[in-house]
Design a protein around this motif. Structure first.
Motif, PDB file in Angstrom:
ATOM      1  N   TYR A   7       0.832  -1.202   0.000  1.00  0.00           N
ATOM      2  CA  TYR A   7       0.000   0.000   0.000  1.00  0.00           C
ATOM      3  C   TYR A   7       0.870   1.256   0.000  1.00  0.00           C
ATOM      4  O   TYR A   7       1.853   1.345   0.738  1.00  0.00           O
ATOM      5  N   ARG A   8       0.469   2.220  -0.813  1.00  0.00           N
ATOM      6  CA  ARG A   8       1.152   3.509  -0.889  1.00  0.00           C
ATOM      7  C   ARG A   8       0.537   4.454   0.133  1.00  0.00           C
ATOM      8  O   ARG A   8      -0.680   4.669   0.121  1.00  0.00           O
ATOM      9  N   PRO A   9       1.343   5.043   1.031  1.00  0.00           N
ATOM     10  CA  PRO A   9       0.815   6.010   2.006  1.00  0.00           C
ATOM     11  C   PRO A   9       0.280   7.257   1.301  1.00  0.00           C
ATOM     12  O   PRO A   9       0.889   7.769   0.376  1.00  0.00           O
ATOM     13  N   ASN A  10      -0.858   7.725   1.772  1.00  0.00           N
ATOM     14  CA  ASN A  10      -1.603   8.752   1.072  1.00  0.00           C
ATOM     15  C   ASN A  10      -2.409   9.544   2.088  1.00  0.00           C
ATOM     16  O   ASN A  10      -2.646   9.078   3.190  1.00  0.00           O
ATOM     17  N   VAL A  11      -2.831  10.742   1.706  1.00  0.00           N
ATOM     18  CA  VAL A  11      -3.768  11.524   2.515  1.00  0.00           C
ATOM     19  C   VAL A  11      -5.022  11.803   1.696  1.00  0.00           C
ATOM     20  O   VAL A  11      -4.959  11.920   0.471  1.00  0.00           O
ATOM     21  N   GLY A  12      -6.141  11.875   2.383  1.00  0.00           N
ATOM     22  CA  GLY A  12      -7.405  12.277   1.782  1.00  0.00           C
ATOM     23  C   GLY A  12      -7.898  13.512   2.506  1.00  0.00           C
ATOM     24  O   GLY A  12      -7.652  13.678   3.709  1.00  0.00           O
ATOM     25  N   ILE A  13      -8.578  14.388   1.783  1.00  0.00           N
ATOM     26  CA  ILE A  13      -9.009  15.671   2.353  1.00  0.00           C
ATOM     27  C   ILE A  13     -10.499  15.877   2.118  1.00  0.00           C
ATOM     28  O   ILE A  13     -10.948  15.901   0.969  1.00  0.00           O
ATOM     29  N   ILE A  14     -11.232  16.027   3.202  1.00  0.00           N
ATOM     30  CA  ILE A  14     -12.628  16.431   3.116  1.00  0.00           C
ATOM     31  C   ILE A  14     -12.662  17.882   3.577  1.00  0.00           C
ATOM     32  O   ILE A  14     -12.443  18.181   4.743  1.00  0.00           O
ATOM     33  N   TYR A 144     -14.297   6.203   1.170  1.00  0.00           N
ATOM     34  CA  TYR A 144     -14.939   7.501   1.290  1.00  0.00           C
ATOM     35  C   TYR A 144     -16.030   7.455   2.365  1.00  0.00           C
ATOM     36  O   TYR A 144     -16.137   8.358   3.194  1.00  0.00           O
ATOM     37  N   GLN A 145     -16.836   6.406   2.340  1.00  0.00           N
ATOM     38  CA  GLN A 145     -17.908   6.270   3.325  1.00  0.00           C
ATOM     39  C   GLN A 145     -17.341   6.142   4.736  1.00  0.00           C
ATOM     40  O   GLN A 145     -17.839   6.762   5.670  1.00  0.00           O
ATOM     41  N   GLN A 146     -16.278   5.358   4.885  1.00  0.00           N
ATOM     42  CA  GLN A 146     -15.630   5.208   6.198  1.00  0.00           C
ATOM     43  C   GLN A 146     -15.108   6.553   6.700  1.00  0.00           C
ATOM     44  O   GLN A 146     -15.284   6.897   7.872  1.00  0.00           O
ATOM     45  N   ALA A 147     -14.450   7.308   5.826  1.00  0.00           N
ATOM     46  CA  ALA A 147     -13.901   8.606   6.222  1.00  0.00           C
ATOM     47  C   ALA A 147     -15.013   9.575   6.618  1.00  0.00           C
ATOM     48  O   ALA A 147     -14.936  10.231   7.665  1.00  0.00           O
ATOM     49  N   LEU A 148     -16.057   9.662   5.804  1.00  0.00           N
ATOM     50  CA  LEU A 148     -17.183  10.548   6.133  1.00  0.00           C
ATOM     51  C   LEU A 148     -17.812  10.158   7.471  1.00  0.00           C
ATOM     52  O   LEU A 148     -18.099  11.023   8.305  1.00  0.00           O
ATOM     53  N   ASN A 149     -18.006   8.873   7.692  1.00  0.00           N
ATOM     54  CA  ASN A 149     -18.598   8.393   8.947  1.00  0.00           C
ATOM     55  C   ASN A 149     -17.721   8.734  10.140  1.00  0.00           C
ATOM     56  O   ASN A 149     -18.206   9.241  11.157  1.00  0.00           O
ATOM     57  N   GLU A 150     -16.430   8.450  10.049  1.00  0.00           N
ATOM     58  CA  GLU A 150     -15.533   8.686  11.181  1.00  0.00           C
ATOM     59  C   GLU A 150     -15.362  10.163  11.488  1.00  0.00           C
ATOM     60  O   GLU A 150     -15.274  10.563  12.652  1.00  0.00           O
ATOM     61  N   LEU A 151     -15.332  10.994  10.471  1.00  0.00           N
ATOM     62  CA  LEU A 151     -15.043  12.410  10.673  1.00  0.00           C
ATOM     63  C   LEU A 151     -16.275  13.266  10.958  1.00  0.00           C
ATOM     64  O   LEU A 151     -16.136  14.408  11.397  1.00  0.00           O
ATOM     65  N   ALA A 152     -17.451  12.743  10.755  1.00  0.00           N
ATOM     66  CA  ALA A 152     -18.688  13.510  10.988  1.00  0.00           C
ATOM     67  C   ALA A 152     -18.766  14.051  12.407  1.00  0.00           C
ATOM     68  O   ALA A 152     -19.280  15.151  12.626  1.00  0.00           O
ATOM     69  N   ARG A 153     -18.243  13.324  13.367  1.00  0.00           N
ATOM     70  CA  ARG A 153     -18.310  13.777  14.773  1.00  0.00           C
ATOM     71  C   ARG A 153     -17.569  15.092  14.972  1.00  0.00           C
ATOM     72  O   ARG A 153     -17.961  15.927  15.783  1.00  0.00           O
ATOM     73  N   PHE A 154     -16.479  15.305  14.228  1.00  0.00           N
ATOM     74  CA  PHE A 154     -15.739  16.562  14.336  1.00  0.00           C
ATOM     75  C   PHE A 154     -16.530  17.719  13.741  1.00  0.00           C
ATOM     76  O   PHE A 154     -16.492  18.830  14.244  1.00  0.00           O
ATOM     77  N   LEU A 155     -17.229  17.454  12.673  1.00  0.00           N
ATOM     78  CA  LEU A 155     -18.065  18.468  12.033  1.00  0.00           C
ATOM     79  C   LEU A 155     -19.173  18.896  12.985  1.00  0.00           C
ATOM     80  O   LEU A 155     -19.418  20.076  13.186  1.00  0.00           O
ATOM     81  N   ASP A 156     -19.818  17.909  13.595  1.00  0.00           N
ATOM     82  CA  ASP A 156     -20.889  18.190  14.560  1.00  0.00           C
ATOM     83  C   ASP A 156     -20.356  18.950  15.769  1.00  0.00           C
ATOM     84  O   ASP A 156     -20.978  19.893  16.240  1.00  0.00           O
ATOM     85  N   ALA A 157     -19.186  18.550  16.289  1.00  0.00           N
ATOM     86  CA  ALA A 157     -18.608  19.217  17.457  1.00  0.00           C
ATOM     87  C   ALA A 157     -18.263  20.665  17.141  1.00  0.00           C
ATOM     88  O   ALA A 157     -18.516  21.562  17.951  1.00  0.00           O
TER      89      ALA A 157
END
Length: 179
Positions: A7-14, A144-157
């Motif tokens: 696997y190639r290390p990578n970043v994703g940005i929402i 994408y779905q995993q990232a959106l799910n995990e990060l939603a709590r930060f958006l709400d906070a």
């Protein structure tokens, strides 16, 4: 640079705006849409790579965004073999990504898809946070779905904190704990 598993290390940005809509980029000369993402270079931290990719793909600098959060662990996706360059077949499996949730604290006009010599996107738009992932290439959808799910709590906070403190969305993020 591949890990032992291929696997190639990578970043994703929402990237989201004050309305909690997310940045959606159309891949150049394609009909698919995606979040900004890119590889981590040797010696870079995920955060350094995120800021580099943010500038290269979207034209934004650190002062244009606030980090709301990031995924705790790597999220992985496999690339179908027919998408893998011949010379990488047998060693390359896909990408592992650390995802960041950012709030745009600058303006829409700060976005520039031509910030580098090799643009990734030829169009962009804001979409609902829970955007349908049908326009995303199939093998990336689950991550994408995993990232959106995990990060939603930060958006709400961030949204709750901004309302409670009476400050614009995103400004509260600057004091939120990371991770």
């Amino acid at each position: 640079m591949l890990d032992r598993e291929g696997y190639r290390p990578n970043v994703g940005i929402i990237l989201c705006n004050a309305k909690n809509e997310v940045f959606w980029g159309k891949r150049i000369r394609e009909h698919s849409w995606q979040f900004p993402q890119g590889g981590i270079k040797r010696g870079e931290t995920p955060e350094q790579a995120m800021y580099r990719e943010l500038h290269e793909e979207v034209g934004l600098r650190p002062e244009h965004v606030a980090i709301l959060g990031r995924t705790k662990d790597w999220l992985r996706y496999d690339v179908p073999i027919h998408w893998v360059k011949r010379e990488w077949r047998g060693s390359y499996r896909g990408q592992k990504q650390i995802w960041f949730l950012l709030r745009l604290v600058g303006r829409d006009s700060d976005v520039s898809l031509r910030a580098c010599d090799h643009p990734e996107f030829d169009a962009w738009r804001w979409n609902n946070y829970w955007v349908s992932l049908d326009a995303v290439i199939e093998f990336k959808r689950e991550v994408y779905q995993q990232a959106l799910n995990e990060l939603a709590r930060f958006l709400d906070a961030d949204h709750r904190r901004s309302r409670r403190e009476g400050i614009p969305c995103g400004r509260a993020a600057e004091t939120l704990p990371k991770g």
